[in-house]
Design a protein around this motif. Structure first.
Motif, PDB file in Angstrom:
ATOM      1  N   ILE B  16       1.158  -1.676   0.110  1.00  0.00           N
ATOM      2  CA  ILE B  16      -0.088   0.230   0.028  1.00  0.00           C
ATOM      3  C   ILE B  16       0.899   1.066  -0.116  1.00  0.00           C
ATOM      4  O   ILE B  16       0.664   2.027  -0.404  1.00  0.00           O
ATOM      5  CB  ILE B  16      -1.061  -0.498   1.409  1.00  0.00           C
ATOM      6  CG1 ILE B  16      -2.044  -0.734   0.671  1.00  0.00           C
ATOM      7  CG2 ILE B  16      -1.413   1.455   1.483  1.00  0.00           C
ATOM      8  CD1 ILE B  16      -2.837  -1.290   1.886  1.00  0.00           C
ATOM      9  N   PHE B  17       2.104   0.855   0.740  1.00  0.00           N
ATOM     10  CA  PHE B  17       2.594   2.355   0.845  1.00  0.00           C
ATOM     11  C   PHE B  17       3.735   2.958  -0.807  1.00  0.00           C
ATOM     12  O   PHE B  17       3.665   4.184  -1.640  1.00  0.00           O
ATOM     13  CB  PHE B  17       4.025   1.918   2.041  1.00  0.00           C
ATOM     14  CG  PHE B  17       5.011   3.008   1.825  1.00  0.00           C
ATOM     15  CD1 PHE B  17       5.227   4.439   2.733  1.00  0.00           C
ATOM     16  CD2 PHE B  17       6.213   2.441   1.185  1.00  0.00           C
ATOM     17  CE1 PHE B  17       6.305   5.201   2.436  1.00  0.00           C
ATOM     18  CE2 PHE B  17       7.063   3.601   0.733  1.00  0.00           C
ATOM     19  CZ  PHE B  17       7.260   4.787   1.354  1.00  0.00           C
ATOM     20  N   THR B  18       3.947   1.749  -1.644  1.00  0.00           N
ATOM     21  CA  THR B  18       4.452   2.103  -3.310  1.00  0.00           C
ATOM     22  C   THR B  18       3.452   1.962  -3.610  1.00  0.00           C
ATOM     23  O   THR B  18       3.595   3.365  -4.658  1.00  0.00           O
ATOM     24  CB  THR B  18       4.882   0.525  -3.379  1.00  0.00           C
ATOM     25  OG1 THR B  18       5.796  -0.366  -2.627  1.00  0.00           O
ATOM     26  CG2 THR B  18       5.779   0.318  -4.741  1.00  0.00           C
ATOM     27  N   GLY B  19       2.421   1.797  -3.621  1.00  0.00           N
ATOM     28  CA  GLY B  19       1.358   2.249  -3.908  1.00  0.00           C
ATOM     29  C   GLY B  19       0.584   3.616  -3.995  1.00  0.00           C
ATOM     30  O   GLY B  19       0.570   4.777  -5.091  1.00  0.00           O
ATOM     31  N   ILE B  20       0.736   4.143  -2.850  1.00  0.00           N
ATOM     32  CA  ILE B  20       0.537   5.602  -2.119  1.00  0.00           C
ATOM     33  C   ILE B  20       1.773   6.828  -2.972  1.00  0.00           C
ATOM     34  O   ILE B  20       1.464   7.529  -3.861  1.00  0.00           O
ATOM     35  CB  ILE B  20       0.573   5.399  -1.306  1.00  0.00           C
ATOM     36  CG1 ILE B  20      -1.280   4.962  -0.735  1.00  0.00           C
ATOM     37  CG2 ILE B  20       0.211   7.289  -0.215  1.00  0.00           C
ATOM     38  CD1 ILE B  20      -1.793   4.835   0.715  1.00  0.00           C
ATOM     39  N   CYS B  22       3.753   5.907  -5.174  1.00  0.00           N
ATOM     40  CA  CYS B  22       3.739   6.105  -6.737  1.00  0.00           C
ATOM     41  C   CYS B  22       2.011   7.194  -7.349  1.00  0.00           C
ATOM     42  O   CYS B  22       2.395   7.944  -7.964  1.00  0.00           O
ATOM     43  CB  CYS B  22       3.064   4.995  -7.301  1.00  0.00           C
ATOM     44  SG  CYS B  22       3.030   4.639  -9.090  1.00  0.00           S
ATOM     45  N   ALA B  35      -0.076   2.153  -9.969  1.00  0.00           N
ATOM     46  CA  ALA B  35      -0.556   2.152  -8.478  1.00  0.00           C
ATOM     47  C   ALA B  35      -1.623   1.553  -7.660  1.00  0.00           C
ATOM     48  O   ALA B  35      -1.879   1.129  -6.403  1.00  0.00           O
ATOM     49  CB  ALA B  35       0.077   3.143  -7.933  1.00  0.00           C
ATOM     50  N   ILE B  39      -1.780  -0.946  -4.605  1.00  0.00           N
ATOM     51  CA  ILE B  39      -2.820  -0.528  -3.221  1.00  0.00           C
ATOM     52  C   ILE B  39      -3.501  -1.817  -3.623  1.00  0.00           C
ATOM     53  O   ILE B  39      -3.576  -2.278  -2.426  1.00  0.00           O
ATOM     54  CB  ILE B  39      -3.457   0.528  -3.852  1.00  0.00           C
ATOM     55  CG1 ILE B  39      -2.145   1.536  -3.263  1.00  0.00           C
ATOM     56  CG2 ILE B  39      -4.531   0.642  -2.249  1.00  0.00           C
ATOM     57  CD1 ILE B  39      -3.018   2.793  -3.406  1.00  0.00           C
TER      58      ILE B  39
ATOM     59  N   ILE C  16       6.558  -3.359  -6.807  1.00  0.00           N
ATOM     60  CA  ILE C  16       7.653  -2.115  -6.922  1.00  0.00           C
ATOM     61  C   ILE C  16       8.210  -2.074  -8.228  1.00  0.00           C
ATOM     62  O   ILE C  16       8.344  -0.904  -8.822  1.00  0.00           O
ATOM     63  CB  ILE C  16       8.625  -2.468  -5.866  1.00  0.00           C
ATOM     64  CG1 ILE C  16       8.383  -2.328  -4.802  1.00  0.00           C
ATOM     65  CG2 ILE C  16       9.752  -1.016  -6.031  1.00  0.00           C
ATOM     66  CD1 ILE C  16       9.056  -2.640  -3.715  1.00  0.00           C
ATOM     67  N   ILE C  19       6.046  -0.183 -10.812  1.00  0.00           N
ATOM     68  CA  ILE C  19       5.746   1.177 -10.865  1.00  0.00           C
ATOM     69  C   ILE C  19       7.382   1.990 -10.963  1.00  0.00           C
ATOM     70  O   ILE C  19       7.589   2.815 -11.808  1.00  0.00           O
ATOM     71  CB  ILE C  19       5.979   1.715  -8.935  1.00  0.00           C
ATOM     72  CG1 ILE C  19       4.326   1.521  -8.319  1.00  0.00           C
ATOM     73  CG2 ILE C  19       6.011   2.988  -8.806  1.00  0.00           C
ATOM     74  CD1 ILE C  19       3.953   1.075  -7.520  1.00  0.00           C
ATOM     75  N   PHE C  89      13.210   6.861  -4.048  1.00  0.00           N
ATOM     76  CA  PHE C  89      12.369   5.417  -3.310  1.00  0.00           C
ATOM     77  C   PHE C  89      12.585   4.490  -2.915  1.00  0.00           C
ATOM     78  O   PHE C  89      12.168   4.287  -1.803  1.00  0.00           O
ATOM     79  CB  PHE C  89      11.256   4.708  -5.215  1.00  0.00           C
ATOM     80  CG  PHE C  89      10.982   3.663  -4.536  1.00  0.00           C
ATOM     81  CD1 PHE C  89       9.179   4.667  -3.809  1.00  0.00           C
ATOM     82  CD2 PHE C  89      10.773   2.267  -4.439  1.00  0.00           C
ATOM     83  CE1 PHE C  89       8.855   3.345  -3.686  1.00  0.00           C
ATOM     84  CE2 PHE C  89      10.332   1.417  -4.217  1.00  0.00           C
ATOM     85  CZ  PHE C  89       8.812   2.088  -3.905  1.00  0.00           C
ATOM     86  N   PHE C  93      11.318   3.918   0.666  1.00  0.00           N
ATOM     87  CA  PHE C  93      10.805   2.109   1.351  1.00  0.00           C
ATOM     88  C   PHE C  93      11.597   2.224   2.157  1.00  0.00           C
ATOM     89  O   PHE C  93      10.945   0.758   3.098  1.00  0.00           O
ATOM     90  CB  PHE C  93      11.320   1.527  -0.538  1.00  0.00           C
ATOM     91  CG  PHE C  93      10.592   0.574   0.307  1.00  0.00           C
ATOM     92  CD1 PHE C  93       9.513   0.334   0.247  1.00  0.00           C
ATOM     93  CD2 PHE C  93      11.690  -0.776   0.115  1.00  0.00           C
ATOM     94  CE1 PHE C  93       8.489  -1.003  -0.256  1.00  0.00           C
ATOM     95  CE2 PHE C  93      10.437  -1.893  -0.221  1.00  0.00           C
ATOM     96  CZ  PHE C  93       9.505  -2.293   0.126  1.00  0.00           C
ATOM     97  N   PHE C  96      10.061   3.538   6.001  1.00  0.00           N
ATOM     98  CA  PHE C  96       8.925   2.292   5.241  1.00  0.00           C
ATOM     99  C   PHE C  96       8.923   1.495   6.523  1.00  0.00           C
ATOM    100  O   PHE C  96       8.028   1.054   7.176  1.00  0.00           O
ATOM    101  CB  PHE C  96       7.340   2.674   4.472  1.00  0.00           C
ATOM    102  CG  PHE C  96       6.020   2.511   5.427  1.00  0.00           C
ATOM    103  CD1 PHE C  96       5.554   3.256   5.503  1.00  0.00           C
ATOM    104  CD2 PHE C  96       6.001   1.006   4.541  1.00  0.00           C
ATOM    105  CE1 PHE C  96       4.826   2.819   5.805  1.00  0.00           C
ATOM    106  CE2 PHE C  96       5.019   0.884   4.827  1.00  0.00           C
ATOM    107  CZ  PHE C  96       4.151   1.503   5.567  1.00  0.00           C
TER     108      PHE C  96
END
Lengths: 493, 102, 162
Positions: B16-20, B22, B35, B39, C16, C19, C89, C93, C96
């Motif tokens: 979810i962090f990666t999606g947000i 992006c 993205a 999520i 990842i 993205i 990123f 990452f 986080f």
């Protein structure tokens, strides 16, 4: 009978694209309006059984087999059903003439009916996951409707709205799942009981609530999460703006949030403080932003954010009077904001522009449009004896009773600000010297004016007969909510 | 048993962090929608993991399948929007969409 | 357990990649691979139907839709992303990841023991008997999606004077 609120619109929506091939205009018009009129009648007929018994539960069986098709009805969601049916009926009446701008009526009506079905379903189901699903049904239909004109602005607004709204519903679903993990079930009743029995885990429930407030706050366009609304609502066709501002933000934002908070999780003082602060920030910030707008519909959109702030402020006080005030304001705002957005559609139909600086002096040429606009504006701004005055008064009295004097003062001052920007619309659009460009304009077509007049009469009549309306209609709904978790446990599923 | 649950929640929080991240930083419309997909993968992972840990996998399965159906509907709508935007602007850049000021 | 963690890591890594990759087609494909991993995780958690759905619908259908969109919008649609986005990123990452690990660790003790009675019946029965309303809502969602696509791709001739 209760199920017709969900199945009838879906059924007609499924048939409409095919019917549209045969009859481009007449049959879709008649069918949609008839269906919504039926739902309105239906919700009125349900008043007596629901209010005498307190709540109503209905199951249907599939060829004798027990399936879990169950709806629960109490004062609160009956009130919402009635509001949805009433406002959307007026909106479809308006659309009969207005849709000439867009064409492709059958598909438009079908999407609108799917949205109505989604909202009705959201209001009726007593199950967390189903609430999320019907939220998505209404939302997907609304993305397409915002983009219905297919112009670059519409598309952009719709895309922005979609992105934010998808993230919001992902967070809602996430916290529904965590609650499912904590209590092992999804129906309101079992979750409410499970959360009461739960010892510990307060932190996790707090996180869930934060996600709920974020998700539903985004749907309701509370101020830190409001960025999409001033784009999406003005870009949509006028009837859809009325639908989104009048109904969708209230059903998928306010209703769902407060149903969860009051009936499932249980209201706490800390939560009440947070929501009241958020509501007040919305009221003030959006009112200030509205002042600077030149586009009528953008101004109305900011005003929606501000008024939703009032509704949330009222509902979050957590006293019976405050809840009643919040719900009453919800109804009044749905009617008046529906009226104003439809009216802006009339203005656009008449003159071809929505820019306040280009308009002027329309009052003499189109008295009906000008008059209904004045009534709607004064009702939202809270001028006696119109409906909006009473609901704001009740919210302010409730604030004073609960000893929140600071909030009461802000609410009063912001309502003066509201009056100011609505008078700005009046002065720029309808009064003053007539611009030469508008010498040949004509009053809006019959159905558009009819819808405006019906809604304006409602503003007026609810204001004049405020005591009986409040006693018969608003109080039972507020009581259902004020009973909190007990209300759901009483359902006896 | 609930240790296992936190393992899955840990990984889905990463998704979810990666999606947000992006969503907040990227400019390509299709990328933004990828993205959203990431999520939603995080969310469906939580659904199934919750069901598996709490012994109600059948219920969780039906929820996950329903969620996938919703996802398909959303993807279709969003991609239709993107194609329409491309037809109008001849660009997939979010910065070409600045007619509205938010 | 270790296999499960490997699968989960694979899911995160391919997400990842989806993205960060510049080429949209490759991004869509790595999204499909991530779905594949997720589907296998579902299988291993005892959710075969959800796994099949994830693999066939998300990895299959949605990837096709993405590829179609990429193909339709290919012509001169290069979007220059800010270079900082990709460079920063990993830093965000990892920060986080550490926060996430700490938060989850502190939660471990705080979650109350959960009531979890074993389920009976088959998947079909559960879906049909206890989640019937979801099926209705699914019909609504599909209807909304179809109508939305119809409305967005309607022919220009049907658009009247605008």
């Amino acid at each position: 009978m209760v199920f017709s609120f969900i199945f009838l619109p879906l059924l007609i929506a499924a048939c409409l694209p095919l019917i549209g091939k045969v009859s481009k205009k007449l049959i879709p018009d008649v069918l949609t309006n008839a269906a919504l009129a039926f739902l309105l009648l239906n919700s009125i007929l349900l008043i007596k059984p629901v209010f005498t018994r307190g709540s109503l539960l209905q199951n249907i069986t599939w060829f004798g087999e027990n399936v879990n098709l169950q709806v629960a009805l109490d004062g609160f969601n009956l009130f919402m059903l009635f509001t949805i049916a009433l406002v959307s009926l007026c909106i479809t009446l308006f659309s009969i003439d207005y849709l000439k701008h867009y064409g492709y009526q059958a598909n438009f009506y079908a999407l609108l009916l799917v949205m109505v079905a989604g909202m009705n379903g959201l209001v009726l189901v007593p199950d967390l996951f189903s609430v999320y699903l019907f939220l998505e049904v209404a939302a997907i239909a609304s993305y397409a409707l915002v983009a219905f004109g297919l112009g670059p602005e519409e598309l952009e607004a719709s895309f922005k709205y979609l992105m934010l709204s998808v993230v919001a519903s992902a967070f809602v679903l996430l916290s529904i799942t965590i609650i499912f993990g904590l209590t092992g079930s999804l129906s309101f009743q079992a979750v409410a009981r499970g959360l009461q029995d739960l010892d510990g885990g307060g932190l996790i429930i707090g996180i869930c609530l934060a996600f709920f407030i974020m998700g539903f706050g985004l749907k309701a366009a509370l101020v830190p999460f409001h960025a999409w609304l001033p784009d999406a609502h003005p870009s949509a066709p006028a009837p859809i703006s009325a639908m989104l501002s009048g109904l969708l933000i209230k059903v998928s934002g306010v209703y769902a949030l407060f149903r969860f908070i009051y009936s499932v999780v249980g209201m706490t003082p800390a939560l009440s403080k947070v929501l009241m602060a958020m509501g007040t920030i919305s009221i003030v910030v959006a009112a200030l932003l509205a002042l600077g707008q030149n586009d009528i519909k953008r101004m109305l959109a900011y005003s929606s954010i501000s008024q939703v702030g009032y509704i949330i402020l009222g509902l979050a006080i957590a006293t019976p009077l405050g809840i009643a005030g919040g719900l009453f304001h919800l109804f009044n705002h749905a009617v008046a904001k529906g009226l104003l957005f439809l009216n802006s559609g009339s203005i656009q139909h008449i003159t071809g522009t929505r820019n306040l600086n280009e308009l002027g002096g329309l009052g003499k040429k189109v008295p009906l449009t000008a008059g209904t606009n004045l009534i709607g504006a004064l009702s939202i701004a809270g001028v006696p004896p119109l409906a909006g005055f009473w609901s704001k008064l009740i919210i302010i009295i409730a604030l004073v009773q609960a000893k929140h004097f600071g909030y009461a003062l802000i609410a009063v001052l912001a309502s003066i600000l509201t009056l100011w920007y609505y008078l700005l619309i009046q002065r720029k659009a309808f009064f003053g010297p007539l611009n030469d460009r508008w010498l040949k304009i004509k009053e809006a077509p019959f159905w558009m004016s009819a819808a405006n007049v019906i809604l304006a009469l409602l503003c007026l009549l609810v204001g004049i007969f405020f005591t009986p309306v409040f006693k018969i209609w608003i109080s039972p709904a507020a009581e259902a909510l004020a009973r909190g978790v007990q209300q759901v446990l009483m359902w006896g599923i | 048993m609930s240790n296992l649950w936190f393992l899955y929640v840990f990984f889905s929080a990463l998704l979810i962090f990666t999606g947000i991240y992006c969503l907040l930083t990227m400019r390509n419309l299709i990328k933004l929608f990828i993205a959203v997909e990431v999520i939603s993968k995080g969310v469906s992972l939580v659904i199934i993991a919750t069901g598996a840990v709490k012994n109600s996998i059948l219920l969780a399965q039906s929820l996950a399948i329903t969620y996938i159906v919703v996802e398909v509907s959303l993807v279709a709508t969003a991609l239709a929007l993107i194609i329409n935007i491309y037809k109008k602007n001849k660009s997939l850049d979010i910065r070409s969409l600045s007619k509205l000021k938010g | 357990m270790i296999i499960q963690i490997l699968l989960l890591s694979g899911l995160v890594i391919f997400s990842i990649l989806a993205i960060l990759l510049k080429d949209l087609l490759k991004a869509a494909l790595s999204l499909a691979v991530a779905s594949l991993f997720l589907g296998i995780i579902f299988f291993r958690l005892g959710a075969p139907y959800a796994g099949v759905f994830e693999i066939s619908v998300v990895a299959g259908l949605i990837t096709v839709l993405f590829a179609l969109t990429v193909a339709l919008t290919r012509k001169d649609s290069e979007v220059q992303e800010a270079r900082l986005t990709r460079l920063v990123f990993p830093l965000f990452f990892i920060i986080f990841l550490i926060i996430d690990a700490l938060v989850m660790k502190s939660f471990l003790q705080q979650v109350p023991a959960l009531p979890a009675g074993p389920e009976t019946g088959t998947f079909g029965e559960v879906l049909w008997k206890s989640r019937t309303f979801d099926l209705v809502a699914q019909l609504g969602v599909i209807l909304a999606g179809v109508l939305a696509v119809l409305a967005l791709f309607r022919k220009k001739e049907e658009d009247k004077d605008e």
